[in-house]
Design an enzyme around this catalytic site. Structure first.
Site, PDB file in Angstrom:
ATOM      1  N   GLU A  51       0.827  -1.178   0.041  1.00  0.00           N
ATOM      2  CA  GLU A  51      -0.172  -0.043   0.076  1.00  0.00           C
ATOM      3  C   GLU A  51       0.980   1.253   0.060  1.00  0.00           C
ATOM      4  O   GLU A  51       0.621   2.280  -0.681  1.00  0.00           O
ATOM      5  CB  GLU A  51      -0.924   0.021   1.000  1.00  0.00           C
ATOM      6  CG  GLU A  51      -2.144  -1.146   1.155  1.00  0.00           C
ATOM      7  CD  GLU A  51      -1.670  -2.311   1.354  1.00  0.00           C
ATOM      8  OE1 GLU A  51      -0.589  -2.659   1.902  1.00  0.00           O
ATOM      9  OE2 GLU A  51      -2.645  -3.391   0.955  1.00  0.00           O
ATOM     10  N   HIS A 120      -8.703  -5.518  11.967  1.00  0.00           N
ATOM     11  CA  HIS A 120      -9.844  -5.418  10.541  1.00  0.00           C
ATOM     12  C   HIS A 120     -10.987  -4.911  11.106  1.00  0.00           C
ATOM     13  O   HIS A 120     -12.010  -5.002  10.492  1.00  0.00           O
ATOM     14  CB  HIS A 120      -9.833  -6.873  10.169  1.00  0.00           C
ATOM     15  CG  HIS A 120      -8.550  -7.381   9.671  1.00  0.00           C
ATOM     16  ND1 HIS A 120      -7.519  -7.901  10.351  1.00  0.00           N
ATOM     17  CD2 HIS A 120      -8.176  -7.602   8.384  1.00  0.00           C
ATOM     18  CE1 HIS A 120      -6.451  -8.184   9.423  1.00  0.00           C
ATOM     19  NE2 HIS A 120      -6.921  -7.949   8.243  1.00  0.00           N
TER      20      HIS A 120
END
Lengths: 318, 325
Positions: A51, A120
């Site tokens: 990323e 998450h």
């Protein structure tokens, strides 16, 4: 009107914009199949799981005349790209004296409830709100996600689309014709007299459910959905609080230095609004803990319609 | 056959002029910084001039580069305006960034200079995006990442070399190995002595070049540019060089390097080396050299005068340019 899910509406916004503007391309670690099928691998790029590099590549391509979309998938994955987000994307236009624009869209899901534990299940948008130079929004309906994404793609700045993981399958009316929703325009989802609830995304729906419940008790609640976080529609939030005299902020994130703190401050520091307050502002947020896995624990951490309703009752007692 | 044979004397003289411009600019920036006319921090490029000029001489104006915190040299080599550079260092409204960037953030997107960048390895991914843009434009453009030995240990270097190699991006990754990451010797933080050898891990060419030999740098860069333009993908070029001055121009800046080491590198002055070569090949005489020196200093004086007579920004301009229209 036809109905689409939140994620279908998002996809439709992207596909329509990509048809309109050939400078738009999309980078994500796993390409979204319908986009890949329509636009091919030149414009729908399958990338390594890096990323930091993707975010930087997006910035460079944006500064070179393209309009990239970088899909971080879950917000948690963008933390490895924080240098590129905070030091580069947010500052590059300002630091270089506004020489060129950086039209760049980042996408990330936020929120909990998926039983996927701490890494998450995050809602860290206030961290990004704290950085000057980024625009961002968090829609609560399929209609809004489509309209806001279109605005974001046409904006000439880095914009983060936070998309609620709890709402991805939520269905709602979405018109077929082209429309956009401007940033910085909050929406009053329900009008009321006795208290204002400012809520985001999933908690807009919980707040509306709480308002139904409170209505049976004779308590009339106004629900305000800010939709975009930067810019934030302080005016509409203040106007609502001036009318009702009471404010509850519901946020799936923890309270510390959060979106909820910002809204409380915007309301309290405004003399006209402060003068109308009948009770101190109240925050109903997640507990300030990493999100736990076990359903018993996770349910305890997040606010819901019952806690929101209880909070409003307390406001009225004050 | 001398390596310089395929470079016209005119081009070599232009390279010499640019290197000299960088050196004199840096000397002036240092002096004005110590005199309190330039604020914050200044990182001088003196000693490394052959890398920026050698590589940028192999580029077209439309090609894009990105630089580091030590970015004045790359800006000048890519053709930046000395007046707007100096005005930026002076914090003036006429500077490249309207006084919002300073020494570490000179950029000129109009000439493909995507900015000096204050974060080590911060620019590598951004310029890789420019390389992707060049590939998508399909006009044969290339993009160049300048970075140091320190950045070669950071994640974006590895992530981007992998992506550029996989996607065959028209990229040059130019590592200026000046042997020190700030004050830490590269030898203490690199397991391999040649950073270029890492190219093998990504299946791309990796070249070690004498970074103080501008002709060698130019030729390596030219080959890598040809390769990139032809669609064959990126190259990693490691230029072994040395910075003469401390990491920054701050007074009392610690500098752990041995005096002997610094002096030995000063004997390998890239400017003097090209000057000697040109003179030997009959491409430069004393008179031309003096004229060049005078012209470079005059241009610099003009830049300083422009900066000094330029207004500071209005305080409220701090609120402008956060977002683009």
């Amino acid at each position: 009107m036809r109905e689409l899910s939140y994620s279908e509406a998002a996809l439709e916004a992207i596909a329509e914009e990509m048809r309109r503007d050939p400078r738009i391309f999309y980078m994500s670690t796993d390409p979204i199949l319908p986009l890949l099928q329509e636009f091919g691998e030149q414009r729908i790029k399958a990338t390594p799981i890096t990323e930091a590099a993707l975010t930087g590549i997006g910035i460079g391509a944006a500064g070179s005349g393209f309009r990239p979309i970088v899909d971080w998938r879950q917000v948690t994955f963008c933390f490895v790209a924080m240098d590129q987000i905070v030091n580069q994307a947010a500052k590059i236009h300002y630091m270089f004296g506004g020489q060129v624009s950086f039209p760049l869209l980042f996408r990330a899901t936020v929120g909990g409830g998926g039983r996927v534990a701490a890494q998450h299940s995050q809602s860290p948008y206030s961290m990004f709100m704290n950085v000057a130079g980024l625009k961002m929004f968090l829609p609560s309906t399929p209609y809004d996600v489509k309209g806001l994404l279109k605005t974001a793609i046409r904006d000439n700045n880095p914009v983060i689309s936070f998309e609620s993981s709890r709402l991805l399958r939520l269905k709602g009316p979405v018109p077929e014709e082209d429309y956009t929703i401007p940033f910085g325009e909050a929406l009053v989802r329900r009008e009321g007299r006795d208290a204002t609830i400012v809520a985001l995304a999933w908690l807009v729906h919980e707040a509306l459910a709480a308002a139904d419940e409170l209505d049976k008790e004779g308590i009339s609640v106004e629900v305000v959905d800010p939709r975009s976080l930067v810019p934030l529609d302080a005016e509409r939030i203040r106007a609502s609080v001036q009318k009702t005299g009471r404010l509850l902020i519901a946020d799936e994130a923890g309270p510390t230095a959060g979106f909820s703190a910002e809204v409380a401050a915007l309301v309290s520091e405004d003399r006209a609004t402060f003068a109308r307050l009948k009770a101190p502002p109240k925050r109903v947020c997640a507990l300030q803990v990493p999100i736990p896995y076990s359903p018993v624990l996770e349910n305890h951490v997040f606010p819901d319609r019952n806690r929101i309703a209880a909070g409003v009752r307390e406001l009225l007692k004050a | 056959m001398p390596l310089s044979l395929n470079l016209s004397p005119d081009k070599q003289r232009e390279m010499l002029r640019q290197m000299l411009t960088i050196r004199r600019f840096e000397e002036r920036a240092s002096a004005d910084y110590l005199a309190g006319k330039i604020y914050g921090v200044v990182h001088c490029y003196i000693g490394e001039e052959a890398v920026a000029v050698g590589v940028c001489s192999a580029l077209e104006k439309s090609d894009r580069i990105i630089s580091t915190h030590r970015g004045h040299g790359h800006s000048i080599a890519k053709g930046a305006d000395l007046k707007r550079m100096m005005a930026e260092l002076y914090g003036r409204r006429t500077g490249y960034c309207k006084g919002k960037g300073g020494s570490m953030h000179i950029a000129d997107f109009g000439i493909g200079m995507l900015g000096a960048n204050g974060i080590v390895a911060g620019g590598i991914a951004i310029v890789t995006g420019a390389g992707l843009a060049a590939q998508m434009e399909g006009k044969g453009g290339v993009a160049v990442a300048f970075f140091g030995d320190g950045a070669s240990n950071a994640g974006p270097f590895h992530e981007c070399l992998n992506i550029a190699a996989s996607w065959k991006l028209p990229m040059l990754y130019v590592c200026e190995n000046n042997l020190y990451a700030a004050q830490t010797a590269a030898a203490a933080t690199h397991a391999l002595s040649d950073i270029a050898s890492r190219a093998a891990a990504y299946g791309i060419p990796g070249l070690v070049v004498d970074g103080n030999d501008i002709v060698a740098v130019y030729q390596a860069a030219s080959r890598a540019v040809d390769r990139a333009r032809s669609g064959a993908g990126p190259s990693l070029i490691e230029c072994k060089t040395y910075r003469w001055r401390a990491h920054t121009e701050r007074r009392n800046q610690p500098d752990p390097r041995e005096k002997e080491e610094i002096e030995a590198w000063k004997k390998r002055d890239p400017i003097l080396a090209l000057e000697r070569r040109l003179k030997e090949e009959g491409g430069l005489d004393e008179g031309e050299r003096s004229t060049m020196e005078r012209e470079v200093l005059a241009a610099l004086e003009e830049a300083v005068a422009f900066a000094e007579r330029s207004p500071f920004p209005l305080p409220e301009e701090a609120g402008e340019d956060v977002f683009s229209a």
